[in-house]
Design a protein around this motif. Structure first.
Motif, PDB file in Angstrom:
ATOM      1  N   GLU A 581      -1.592   5.456   5.719  1.00 21.55           N
ATOM      2  CA  GLU A 581      -0.651   5.803   6.775  1.00 21.55           C
ATOM      3  C   GLU A 581      -0.157   4.577   7.536  1.00 21.55           C
ATOM      4  O   GLU A 581       0.814   4.655   8.270  1.00 21.55           O
ATOM      5  CB  GLU A 581      -1.296   6.775   7.765  1.00 21.55           C
ATOM      6  N   ASN A 582      -0.853   3.444   7.380  1.00 25.02           N
ATOM      7  CA  ASN A 582      -0.401   2.237   8.096  1.00 25.02           C
ATOM      8  C   ASN A 582       0.828   1.610   7.448  1.00 25.02           C
ATOM      9  O   ASN A 582       1.390   0.653   7.965  1.00 25.02           O
ATOM     10  CB  ASN A 582      -1.527   1.203   8.185  1.00 25.02           C
ATOM     11  N   GLY A 583       1.248   2.143   6.295  1.00 24.52           N
ATOM     12  CA  GLY A 583       2.477   1.655   5.677  1.00 24.52           C
ATOM     13  C   GLY A 583       2.337   0.339   4.949  1.00 24.52           C
ATOM     14  O   GLY A 583       3.332  -0.318   4.653  1.00 24.52           O
ATOM     15  N   LYS A 584       1.119  -0.082   4.659  1.00 25.81           N
ATOM     16  CA  LYS A 584       0.913  -1.352   3.963  1.00 25.81           C
ATOM     17  C   LYS A 584       0.234  -1.104   2.624  1.00 25.81           C
ATOM     18  O   LYS A 584      -0.491  -0.127   2.442  1.00 25.81           O
ATOM     19  CB  LYS A 584       0.051  -2.287   4.814  1.00 25.81           C
ATOM     20  N   ASN A 585       0.464  -2.020   1.708  1.00 27.15           N
ATOM     21  CA  ASN A 585      -0.191  -1.979   0.380  1.00 27.15           C
ATOM     22  C   ASN A 585       0.041  -0.636  -0.310  1.00 27.15           C
ATOM     23  O   ASN A 585      -0.871  -0.052  -0.894  1.00 27.15           O
ATOM     24  CB  ASN A 585      -1.703  -2.237   0.507  1.00 27.15           C
ATOM     25  N   GLU A 586       1.295  -0.131  -0.260  1.00 28.89           N
ATOM     26  CA  GLU A 586       1.561   1.159  -0.883  1.00 28.89           C
ATOM     27  C   GLU A 586       1.272   1.131  -2.385  1.00 28.89           C
ATOM     28  O   GLU A 586       0.665   2.054  -2.931  1.00 28.89           O
ATOM     29  CB  GLU A 586       3.027   1.567  -0.659  1.00 28.89           C
ATOM     30  N   LEU A 587       1.718   0.063  -3.063  1.00 27.73           N
ATOM     31  CA  LEU A 587       1.567  -0.002  -4.513  1.00 27.73           C
ATOM     32  C   LEU A 587       0.100   0.020  -4.909  1.00 27.73           C
ATOM     33  O   LEU A 587      -0.314   0.790  -5.781  1.00 27.73           O
ATOM     34  CB  LEU A 587       2.252  -1.268  -5.055  1.00 27.73           C
ATOM     35  N   ASP A 588      -0.710  -0.816  -4.269  1.00 21.96           N
ATOM     36  CA  ASP A 588      -2.133  -0.855  -4.576  1.00 21.96           C
ATOM     37  C   ASP A 588      -2.802   0.458  -4.185  1.00 21.96           C
ATOM     38  O   ASP A 588      -3.705   0.936  -4.868  1.00 21.96           O
ATOM     39  CB  ASP A 588      -2.788  -2.021  -3.841  1.00 21.96           C
ATOM     40  N   GLY A 589      -2.331   1.056  -3.054  1.00 20.35           N
ATOM     41  CA  GLY A 589      -2.909   2.323  -2.610  1.00 20.35           C
ATOM     42  C   GLY A 589      -2.669   3.435  -3.610  1.00 20.35           C
ATOM     43  O   GLY A 589      -3.577   4.205  -3.928  1.00 20.35           O
ATOM     44  N   TYR A 590      -1.449   3.534  -4.135  1.00 19.72           N
ATOM     45  CA  TYR A 590      -1.168   4.575  -5.128  1.00 19.72           C
ATOM     46  C   TYR A 590      -1.910   4.309  -6.429  1.00 19.72           C
ATOM     47  O   TYR A 590      -2.284   5.246  -7.137  1.00 19.72           O
ATOM     48  CB  TYR A 590       0.335   4.673  -5.372  1.00 19.72           C
ATOM     49  N   ARG A 591      -2.131   3.039  -6.744  1.00 23.91           N
ATOM     50  CA  ARG A 591      -2.911   2.714  -7.955  1.00 23.91           C
ATOM     51  C   ARG A 591      -4.347   3.218  -7.802  1.00 23.91           C
ATOM     52  O   ARG A 591      -4.916   3.824  -8.717  1.00 23.91           O
ATOM     53  CB  ARG A 591      -2.895   1.192  -8.169  1.00 23.91           C
ATOM     54  N   LYS A 592      -4.924   2.978  -6.607  1.00 20.77           N
ATOM     55  CA  LYS A 592      -6.301   3.440  -6.356  1.00 20.77           C
ATOM     56  C   LYS A 592      -6.359   4.962  -6.329  1.00 20.77           C
ATOM     57  O   LYS A 592      -7.307   5.564  -6.838  1.00 20.77           O
ATOM     58  CB  LYS A 592      -6.808   2.872  -5.038  1.00 20.77           C
ATOM     59  N   LEU A 593      -5.346   5.580  -5.718  1.00 20.63           N
ATOM     60  CA  LEU A 593      -5.343   7.042  -5.676  1.00 20.63           C
ATOM     61  C   LEU A 593      -5.270   7.632  -7.076  1.00 20.63           C
ATOM     62  O   LEU A 593      -5.951   8.616  -7.390  1.00 20.63           O
ATOM     63  CB  LEU A 593      -4.146   7.533  -4.846  1.00 20.63           C
ATOM     64  N   ALA A 594      -4.444   7.043  -7.920  1.00 27.82           N
ATOM     65  CA  ALA A 594      -4.356   7.531  -9.305  1.00 27.82           C
ATOM     66  C   ALA A 594      -5.708   7.431  -9.998  1.00 27.82           C
ATOM     67  O   ALA A 594      -6.142   8.363 -10.692  1.00 27.82           O
ATOM     68  CB  ALA A 594      -3.300   6.734 -10.064  1.00 27.82           C
ATOM     69  N   GLY A 595      -6.395   6.307  -9.782  1.00 31.37           N
ATOM     70  CA  GLY A 595      -7.711   6.144 -10.400  1.00 31.37           C
ATOM     71  C   GLY A 595      -8.714   7.138  -9.859  1.00 31.37           C
ATOM     72  O   GLY A 595      -9.547   7.676 -10.609  1.00 31.37           O
ATOM     73  N   LEU A 596      -8.681   7.406  -8.537  1.00 36.63           N
ATOM     74  CA  LEU A 596      -9.626   8.359  -7.947  1.00 36.63           C
ATOM     75  C   LEU A 596      -9.349   9.772  -8.442  1.00 36.63           C
ATOM     76  O   LEU A 596     -10.281  10.535  -8.738  1.00 36.63           O
ATOM     77  CB  LEU A 596      -9.533   8.300  -6.421  1.00 36.63           C
ATOM     78  N   TYR A 597      -8.072  10.144  -8.543  1.00 36.72           N
ATOM     79  CA  TYR A 597      -7.756  11.469  -9.081  1.00 36.72           C
ATOM     80  C   TYR A 597      -8.199  11.590 -10.534  1.00 36.72           C
ATOM     81  O   TYR A 597      -8.641  12.658 -10.986  1.00 36.72           O
ATOM     82  CB  TYR A 597      -6.264  11.745  -8.952  1.00 36.72           C
ATOM     83  N   GLU A 598      -8.075  10.497 -11.264  1.00 32.43           N
ATOM     84  CA  GLU A 598      -8.531  10.523 -12.666  1.00 32.43           C
ATOM     85  C   GLU A 598     -10.035  10.741 -12.727  1.00 32.43           C
ATOM     86  O   GLU A 598     -10.518  11.565 -13.522  1.00 32.43           O
ATOM     87  CB  GLU A 598      -8.151   9.207 -13.346  1.00 32.43           C
ATOM     88  N   LYS A 599     -10.761  10.018 -11.858  1.00 29.30           N
ATOM     89  CA  LYS A 599     -12.214  10.209 -11.832  1.00 29.30           C
ATOM     90  C   LYS A 599     -12.571  11.626 -11.395  1.00 29.30           C
ATOM     91  O   LYS A 599     -13.596  12.171 -11.808  1.00 29.30           O
ATOM     92  CB  LYS A 599     -12.861   9.209 -10.881  1.00 29.30           C
ATOM     93  N   ASN A 600     -11.720  12.195 -10.570  1.00 26.89           N
ATOM     94  CA  ASN A 600     -11.974  13.544 -10.062  1.00 26.89           C
ATOM     95  C   ASN A 600     -11.455  14.612 -11.022  1.00 26.89           C
ATOM     96  O   ASN A 600     -11.415  15.792 -10.668  1.00 26.89           O
ATOM     97  CB  ASN A 600     -11.303  13.703  -8.685  1.00 26.89           C
ATOM     98  N   ARG A 601     -11.025  14.177 -12.200  1.00 22.16           N
ATOM     99  CA  ARG A 601     -10.546  15.081 -13.246  1.00 22.16           C
ATOM    100  C   ARG A 601      -9.359  15.907 -12.759  1.00 22.16           C
ATOM    101  O   ARG A 601      -9.276  17.122 -12.962  1.00 22.16           O
ATOM    102  CB  ARG A 601     -11.661  15.992 -13.729  1.00 22.16           C
ATOM    103  N   ASP A 602      -8.447  15.211 -12.162  1.00 20.62           N
ATOM    104  CA  ASP A 602      -7.225  15.847 -11.673  1.00 20.62           C
ATOM    105  C   ASP A 602      -6.047  15.014 -12.165  1.00 20.62           C
ATOM    106  O   ASP A 602      -5.426  14.253 -11.412  1.00 20.62           O
ATOM    107  CB  ASP A 602      -7.245  15.903 -10.131  1.00 20.62           C
ATOM    108  N   PRO A 603      -5.720  15.152 -13.469  1.00 21.04           N
ATOM    109  CA  PRO A 603      -4.662  14.302 -14.035  1.00 21.04           C
ATOM    110  C   PRO A 603      -3.282  14.561 -13.422  1.00 21.04           C
ATOM    111  O   PRO A 603      -2.452  13.667 -13.385  1.00 21.04           O
ATOM    112  CB  PRO A 603      -4.682  14.662 -15.521  1.00 21.04           C
ATOM    113  N   LEU A 604      -3.045  15.793 -12.961  1.00 18.94           N
ATOM    114  CA  LEU A 604      -1.735  16.084 -12.391  1.00 18.94           C
ATOM    115  C   LEU A 604      -1.476  15.227 -11.148  1.00 18.94           C
ATOM    116  O   LEU A 604      -0.434  14.583 -11.020  1.00 18.94           O
ATOM    117  CB  LEU A 604      -1.616  17.563 -12.054  1.00 18.94           C
TER     118      LEU A 604
END
Length: 819
Positions: A581-604
């Motif tokens: 929400e601080n508006g910084k590091n969006e690209l890296d943040g979405y990369r980490k979120l994608a990885g966490l969702y993958e680990k959480n077995r939520d490919p969508l």
């Protein structure tokens, strides 16, 4: 109110008649004997009025011997009716005693002057009704100036009085000044409260008198008006309030002396309204309340209502608290007043009980005093909430600090009862809010906060953090103890900080971060970090101070790492989203979120984060690789449930493009075809009527051997009107493929020819399409049309179908000829 109007009218009549006496004199030869005769009549009337008033006061029981001056003033104030009657009546008698001279036209002005004076007096009364002092002061001054201006104009005007003789002017001026003491006496002794209006009229007359009696024109003329104006200002602003208080107080004592309690109360209370600090009025009111016999007033509810019970409590408090240790007489006096208030005003029981406890303490009745205080300190006792709140601080101070006997009987045992300490703290904080350096409050504050426990605070904060509570002070206590080597002190420091954190959300990140850093237990530290997060969310990151915001985001980052390590991916995802929400590091943040969702077995959701990341950098190789993986992993059923939410993120063109690439391969294996079919199935969930998706899906089905479903989908595409299709190229592709299937596989040349005829309009259509049309007509036994299209193909000499078309034309023509 009518008596007040009557007095003002009489004052105006006096001025009117006095004006008449002055005007009837011959300006060229004024008669001092006539003037003095009128003055003598007025003085005689005044003397008679004073005598009658004096006799009346003697009858009422007053004796002049004890205080002759006071008695004289009382005669003036209490005999206003007789004095008014004497002065105005004497003036009227003096005028009538001097028979009118028919040669003097002014003698016929008597009625006009009397009526005009009455009207002027009524105008004074109306002006007195102006409530705002500044307006009343200004209007009275303007009225006085206007009266002076009219008088001067009339005296100097040739069409009016035209008094030019200096002797006559001086005589008139002395006469005007001679009447002022009588007018002021009327003002002073009247029942109506003296106001700025009468003083303005008096000063106006004084200015006129000075102006008429001046020896010469010039500089001295201005002083004639400046002096009275200054007197009006000083008298109205400095002397008048004190004089009002003095007159009301003196009247109050007079009424009290003769037992007129209601009138005495009204006088004393009015005096205190004008000046609450007047000791004379205060002493008089106190004397009245001490003399009150409630039984005698039982049938006079109006008088009972006028009694000032708050004043009684204040005076009782002064006797018991304000002057050191009270004497037995002072205690008895205060106790009597408390009994009076308790009987007449039960709703003041809280203040009464506190003062009773003080009196009982001074009398060394400690058990009784403790019982009284205990009842007062119990919130369940049915006191008036506002009044109880006003005495809570002194009550707790007495119970906890001031007297050792009461401390031993009440003290910590009383304050430790549920809710009591927080209530006592609230009472202290209210005192300190208005008097931060109050030594008693400061000492009691230290005592109460020192033994505060977290359960006490939590219980009190069940419906919200207490408002009258110093969270800053508690924070400082916590910071002083949290790093202590003593485990007990350290635990108290933590408790103080937890309390402070609940009441200081804007500083919550730093407070709970300090708690997290001060503990060695990972689970406890994680709990405090969660509190940092909660505080930041409650206040809002944008509303936090820069240092608090930095602490908040740093803690969120640590929570993400910790939750990821523990496998709590839901928590990690939630914290990471807050961090972003601080508006910084969006690209890296979405990369980490994608990885966490993958680990959480939520490919969508992993796919959605990937697509969002590609918005920032569409060529990022990591995101592109993740995109291939996640599109393959998303299940259609899962996508179907959230289709409306993800339409803006789902890349249908990507799915169709990948499927088209697979179809372009010569011999793709079954797994590759399944992957392509999976992609177009997903695309079909998002856009089920999209022509490009339908065609790609049909082609894949045909490649997989599912001819029937593939053809059915192509037919569905073809049924869409070309003018309404969303992908015209796909529509033409479906048309072309269907034509080939109808012609070569389904043996339906009649359907195939319609497809090829429609496709003929496409820019990619050519000799091949014409050749197929000819084949359709040939199969339909329509040789003429077939020959027509074959011949068209032969126009393309370099085309591969040239020789086939030529042969077909020859064959069909021979067959036609033979027929």
């Amino acid at each position: 109110m009518r008596s007040v109007q009557f007095e003002y009218v009489l004052k105006g009549v006096f001025l009117g008649l006095w004006t008449f006496v002055g005007l009837r004199q011959d300006p060229a030869n004024p008669s001092w004997n006539d003037l003095l005769r009128v003055v003598a009549w007025m003085s005689g009337g005044l003397g008679i009025g004073l005598c009658v008033s004096c006799i009346w006061q003697l009858v009422r029981g007053y004796r002049p011997g004890a205080n002759p001056v006071g008695f004289l003033i009382l005669v003036l104030l209490e005999g206003s009716f007789w004095i008014y009657l004497g002065i105005v009546g004497g003036l009227a008698a003096g005028i009538l005693d001097d028979r009118p001279d028919t040669s003097n036209p002014h003698d016929y002005w008597l009625g006009y002057c009397a009526v005009g004076g009455a009207v002027l007096g009524f105008g004074f009364y109306q002006l007195r009704q102006v409530k705002a002092w500044t307006w009343r002061f200004g209007l009275a001054a303007a009225m006085g100036a206007l009266l002076v201006a009219v008088a001067i104009f009339s005296i100097d005007s040739p069409d009016r009085l035209n008094i030019t003789d200096q002797t006559a002017r001086h005589t008139l001026g002395y006469f005007v000044l001679l009447g002022l003491p009588f007018f002021y006496l009327l003002t002073f002794c009247g029942d109506a409260e003296e106001s700025e209006i009468e003083i303005a009229a008096l000063c106006a007359a004084m200015a006129l008198g000075f102006w008429l009696t001046q020896a010469a024109k010039g500089t001295f003329e201005g002083v004639c008006f400046l002096g009275p104006a200054l007197l009006y200002f000083v008298y109205s602003t400095r002397w008048l309030p004190g004089l009002k208080v003095f007159k009301h107080t003196l009247r109050g004592y007079g009424h009290l002396h003769v037992g007129r309690i209601r009138d005495a109360l009204a006088s004393f209370r009015r005096a205190r309204e004008i000046n609450p600090k007047s000791q004379l009025a205060t002493d008089g009111l106190w004397e009245l309340h001490k003399r009150v016999d409630i039984q005698s007033l039982a049938n006079d509810p109006a008088a009972l209502e006028l009694l000032d019970y708050g004043f009684c409590l204040d005076r009782a408090g002064t006797l018991l608290i304000g002057s050191g240790t009270p004497t037995a007489k002072a205690r008895a006096e205060a106790d009597g007043m408390l009994e009076l208030v308790a009987r007449q005003k039960p709703d003041t029981a809280a203040r009464v009980d506190y003062l009773r406890a003080v009196s009982q303490t001074h009398a060394k009745h400690f058990d009784t005093a403790a019982d009284t205080l205990r009842r007062l300190l119990d919130p369940e006792t049915p006191y008036d909430a506002r009044l109880r709140k006003s005495v809570l601080f002194p009550a707790w101070d007495l119970a906890l600090r001031l007297h050792p006997e009461l401390v031993s009987r009440l003290g910590e045992a009383e304050v430790a009862k549920p809710g009591r300490r927080i209530e006592a703290i609230g009472a202290v904080e209210r005192i300190l809010r208005n008097a931060p350096d109050d030594p008693s409050a400061v000492e009691l504050k230290r005592l109460l906060y020192a033994n505060l426990t977290e359960p006490e605070f939590v219980s009190a904060a069940a419906s919200g953090p207490p408002t009258d509570f110093n969270y800053d002070y508690v924070e400082q206590l916590g910071l002083a103890l949290v790093d202590d080597a003593d485990p007990g002190q350290k635990a108290r420091g933590k408790a103080f900080l937890r309390i402070a954190g609940r009441g200081l959300p804007d500083r919550g990140p730093a407070i709970f971060r300090k708690l997290a850093d001060a503990t060695d237990d990972p689970d406890e530290a994680r709990g405090y970090k969660e509190q940092v997060k909660r505080a930041g969310v409650t206040v809002g990151p944008k509303n936090l101070a820069p240092d608090m915001r930095a602490t908040y985001f740093q803690t969120l980052s640590e929570l993400v790492t910790d939750a990821d390590a523990r496998g709590d991916y839901d928590a990690a995802i939630g914290d990471l989203r807050l961090y972003m929400e601080n508006g910084k590091n969006e690209l890296d943040g979405y990369r980490k979120l994608a990885g966490l969702y993958e680990k959480n077995r939520d490919p969508l959701n992993a796919l959605l984060m990937t697509e969002t990341g590609l918005i920032y950098n569409g060529k990022d190789p990591d995101f592109l690789a993740k995109k291939d993986k996640y599109y393959y992993s998303v299940e259609p059923d899962r996508l179907e449930k959230v289709r409306d939410k993800v339409q803006g993120y789902f890349d249908v063109d990507y799915c169709v493009g990948k499927a088209t690439q697979i179809l372009s391969q010569k011999e793709p294996d079954l797994d590759t075809l399944d992957w392509g079919y999976h992609l177009v199935t997903l695309a079909g969930v998002v856009k089920p009527k999209h022509a490009g998706v339908m065609v790609a899906k049909a082609r894949l089905l045909l490649r997989k051997g599912d001819r029937q479903d593939g053809i059915r989908i192509l037919e569905d595409v073809r049924e869409i009107p070309k003018s309404k299709v969303d992908d015209e190229e796909a529509w033409y592709t479906a048309t072309r493929i269907l034509g080939d299937l109808y012609l070569n596989e389904l043996e339906r040349p009649d359907l195939a020819v319609q497809c090829f005829l429609d496709f003929k309009d496409h820019q990619k259509a050519g000799a091949d399409t014409l050749y197929k049309i000819a084949q359709c007509y040939e199969a339909m036994k329509e040789p003429k049309k077939a020959i027509q299209f074959y011949e068209t193909v032969t126009a393309y000499e370099g085309h591969p179908k040239y020789w086939d078309a030529t042969e077909a034309v020859r064959r069909l023509k021979e067959g036609t000829t033979a027929t």
